[in-house]
Write a protein that holds these residues in place. Structure first.
Motif, mmCIF file in Angstrom:
data_model
loop_
_atom_site.group_PDB
_atom_site.id
_atom_site.type_symbol
_atom_site.label_atom_id
_atom_site.label_comp_id
_atom_site.label_asym_id
_atom_site.label_seq_id
_atom_site.Cartn_x
_atom_site.Cartn_y
_atom_site.Cartn_z
ATOM 1 N N THR A 1 80.575 -11.327 39.758
ATOM 2 C CA THR A 1 79.260 -11.853 39.373
ATOM 3 C C THR A 1 78.598 -12.642 40.498
ATOM 4 O OG1 THR A 1 80.430 -13.722 38.342
ATOM 5 C CG2 THR A 1 79.773 -11.907 36.909
ATOM 6 N N GLY B 1 76.214 -14.845 34.261
ATOM 7 C CA GLY B 1 77.499 -14.202 34.006
ATOM 8 C C GLY B 1 78.646 -14.908 34.688
ATOM 9 N N ALA C 1 73.296 -12.409 36.882
ATOM 10 C CA ALA C 1 74.649 -12.442 37.439
ATOM 11 C C ALA C 1 75.166 -13.878 37.558
ATOM 12 C CB ALA C 1 74.663 -11.755 38.805
#
Length: 355
Positions: A106, A74, A71
């Motif tokens: 994210t 991301g 994440a």
């Protein structure tokens, strides 16, 4: 007639404890009708007795930490790839900024996975046995300190952080990567200045114009003892970059008697006693244009930094760190004052890369 001594009759409950006479070791205190049940007996979790269940929990926690790492990656990808003006439709929110939505989603997922992983680790693998300890004085005796250290080591061992390498390494990876999100956001502070702070609009041949009238200045326009605020010719107040440029290029001109100028180099950079200095205070950038005619001192009204314009604008008082930079000037063939180049030193407050 017989005599006898009266004796009290025995109580029908003789030999039994009355409430006020209960044994001090009794489970029920005399002044409390309810017994203290204490802590319930400790029941081991499945992970405590089944190593396969413990392995599954370890993999679950490691998966959460890995998701946090992805994440964070991301987050950085969204910051780089999604245009700042991109608008997307997200149900049920409607039309929102694609960049803000991607960054929020994210980063929220990264932080959630770290928290969820830590909680799952604590509830399934760390020791969950409850222990009651009596309060002690703030300054613990040496034996208590030794006990605390022993308990800390025991807790570290029971957390299994040294034993379960996959779990430990995935957690360290997630915690190492997630701060990158904050570092990426620092980019929004603006572009790096590079050499912009060292250069202004002044260059050789630039006319010096009056700040108020926007007209080029002649030497005879500046009388002895006066201070005139000026700017470089061609700097349009209606231009979108005017504020950025004038913050570096604003100057003030003073005219002194040549014999009053103490610094020889400063005199050579002027013209017939006319000296041109940056008016931007070298403390935090206020205009240092309060001029005292008799002493030739320029005062900054913000924090009282004082500069001696007759001595190269050196600092006499206040928090300013260095003199006001001087602009080298001359008179062109048309009789107007003009610059012979840019400032030798960057004008304005100090900054990290300043020499």
């Amino acid at each position: 007639m017989s005599s006898h001594t009266d004796e009290p009759e025995p109580s029908p409950h003789e030999g039994e404890h009355l409430p006020s006479q209960r044994d001090e070791h009794s489970a029920v205190p005399a002044d409390d009708p309810f017994a203290n049940p204490g802590l319930p007996p400790h029941e081991p979790r499945r992970q405590d007795i089944d190593e396969q269940a413990a392995k599954r929990s370890e993999r679950s926690v490691s998966l959460l930490f890995a998701l946090s790492t992805l994440a964070t990656v991301g987050f950085i990808a969204c910051y780089v790839a999604i245009p700042i003006d991109k608008i997307v439709y997200i149900w049920p929110f409607g039309h929102v900024s694609g960049l803000n939505f991607g960054l929020g989603l994210t980063l929220g997922l990264a932080l959630f996975c770290i928290g969820a992983g830590a909680i799952h680790w604590a509830r399934t693998l760390m020791s969950d046995e409850e222990i009651v300890e009596e309060r002690h004085a703030i300054q613990a005796p040496p034996e208590v300190k030794a006990h605390v250290l022993a308990e800390f080591r025991k807790g570290a061992a029971e957390s299994q952080i040294g034993r379960r390498r996959l779990l430990r390494n995935s957690m360290l990876g997630a915690l190492s990567v997630v701060p990158l999100a904050g570092l990426v956001l620092l980019r929004d502070l603006g572009p790096l200045p590079h050499e912009k702070l060292r250069h202004t609009r002044w260059k050789k041949g630039t006319l010096i114009v009056n700040e108020s009238t926007a007209q080029p200045l002649r030497p005879e326009d500046i009388v002895v003892g006066s201070l005139t605020q000026a700017r470089p010719d061609g700097l349009d107040p209606h231009d979108e970059n005017f504020a950025n440029e004038i913050a570096k290029a604003a100057v003030m001109l003073v005219r002194l008697q040549p014999e009053d100028i103490k610094d020889q180099r400063s005199a050579e950079w002027g013209h017939e006693g006319i000296l041109c200095f940056s008016k931007i205070c070298t403390h935090i950038g206020c205009p240092a244009t309060l001029y005292e005619q008799q002493t030739h001192h320029a005062l900054c009204p913000c924090h009282q930094s004082t500069f001696d314009l007759s001595d190269g604008a050196r600092v006499l008082f206040g928090p300013a760190g260095h003199p006001l930079p001087q602009l080298r000037i001359t008179v062109n063939d048309d009789g107007y004052l003009e610059a012979l180049g840019d400032f030798e030193e960057p004008p304005g407050p100090s900054f990290w890369e300043r020499g």
